[in-house]
Each structure stands twice: as structure tokens, then as C-alpha cells.
Design an enzyme around this catalytic site. Sequence first.
Site, PDB file in Angstrom:
ATOM      1  N   LEU A 126       0.796  -1.224   0.000  1.00 23.27           N
ATOM      2  CA  LEU A 126       0.000   0.000   0.000  1.00 23.27           C
ATOM      3  C   LEU A 126       0.836   1.286   0.000  1.00 23.27           C
ATOM      4  O   LEU A 126       0.308   2.374   0.199  1.00 23.27           O
ATOM      5  CB  LEU A 126      -0.969  -0.010   1.183  1.00 23.27           C
ATOM      6  CG  LEU A 126      -1.943  -1.192   1.192  1.00 23.27           C
ATOM      7  CD1 LEU A 126      -2.795  -1.179   2.446  1.00 23.27           C
ATOM      8  CD2 LEU A 126      -2.811  -1.205  -0.057  1.00 23.27           C
ATOM      9  N   GLU A 146      10.413   3.922   2.981  1.00 24.80           N
ATOM     10  CA  GLU A 146      11.558   3.873   2.084  1.00 24.80           C
ATOM     11  C   GLU A 146      12.866   3.799   2.872  1.00 24.80           C
ATOM     12  O   GLU A 146      13.769   3.031   2.519  1.00 24.80           O
ATOM     13  CB  GLU A 146      11.544   5.081   1.145  1.00 24.80           C
ATOM     14  CG  GLU A 146      10.462   5.018   0.079  1.00 24.80           C
ATOM     15  CD  GLU A 146       9.024   5.228   0.584  1.00 24.80           C
ATOM     16  OE1 GLU A 146       8.096   4.928  -0.175  1.00 24.80           O
ATOM     17  OE2 GLU A 146       8.832   5.691   1.732  1.00 24.80           O
ATOM     18  N   ASP A 194      23.547 -11.918   2.780  1.00 23.52           N
ATOM     19  CA  ASP A 194      23.688 -12.739   1.580  1.00 23.52           C
ATOM     20  C   ASP A 194      25.144 -12.879   1.150  1.00 23.52           C
ATOM     21  O   ASP A 194      25.592 -13.972   0.779  1.00 23.52           O
ATOM     22  CB  ASP A 194      22.858 -12.151   0.436  1.00 23.52           C
ATOM     23  CG  ASP A 194      22.991 -12.969  -0.833  1.00 23.52           C
ATOM     24  OD1 ASP A 194      22.717 -14.185  -0.787  1.00 23.52           O
ATOM     25  OD2 ASP A 194      23.378 -12.405  -1.871  1.00 23.52           O
TER      26      ASP A 194
END
Length: 164
Positions: free
Chosen positions: A77, A116, A130
Site C-alpha cells: 500500500l 523507504e 547474503d
Amino acid sequence: MSQQRFTHLDEQGHAHMVDVTDKEVSERVAIAESWVSLNQETFELIAAGGIKKGDVLATARIAGIMAAKRCSDLIPLCHPLALTKVKVEFELHPRSHRIRIESLCKLAGRTGVEMEALTAASVAALTIYDMCKAVDKGILIESTRLLEKSGGKSGHWQREDGRA
């Protein structure tokens, strides 16, 4: 005490995107952080640029910036925003083998940039994970949180318990 409601729910309780058409355009800034804890060997490899996949912090910085720009693709949203600034910085804490990530997002617009900034810090942390998971299975990502926001009707807000 006034009754508050979630802005992303309509009167029937259905999720919807908030209409920001009538909001005033203002400068909006948000700062978020996340922490990554590593073992000593991994921390030292990152600091020395010795991770085989490449420059961990440079890659994490780019990933965080890209994530902030794509936040509305990730969080259902969120409004797509024309960010005017995204900054992702790192502080290395050798004693604790931790990396602090701080992100800043900025624009002139009708809605805030908290999501953000949080997304930038989160994805930067995930990128460190990662790139280092082959040498450290126990990496811990923690304390992702909003530190400060300004702009809009609600004005300025800053976390009371400090930045660290």
C-alpha cells in the site's frame, strides 16, 4: 483520548491505499537504522575487503538505495515516490563485530518516506547477510527501526531512546 484508526483501512475494515491528493507538499525526510552482528572473522573480512563475492559494503549501499526506490513494489500500500535523495551509510564497530546501517530518504511530496528509509536499511542488512552467509551462518540482523522523520502535518518526530 482521541480514537485513532489505521489509515490503510476504510470504514469497513478493508485495506486501501491512502488518498494523499489533498495533502500539502512539504519536504519530508526519514532516517532509519539496522544492525548486523557477525562473528569476528567475518567482520574482519568485510573490513579488509576479503569477502570472495566482492565489496560487501559497496554492494549493500547500492542494494539499499535501489530498495528505497522500489519500496512501492515491495510494500503493497505504499505510494510510488520520486525520491530526491537516498543515502546509506555504515559504521563498523570492531569491539562488538557489528555494523550499523543508517539510511536517509528525502523528497518534496505529499506523503512520508519512513517506509523507504526502513526498506533501505533492511535490504542493505539482507545484502550483507547474503554476501557473507558462506563464511558465517550465525549472522544476526536486529533493531531495524525508524530514528527520525520530519515533514507533513505531523511535523518532526525523533526516537527518544537515541540512535544506538
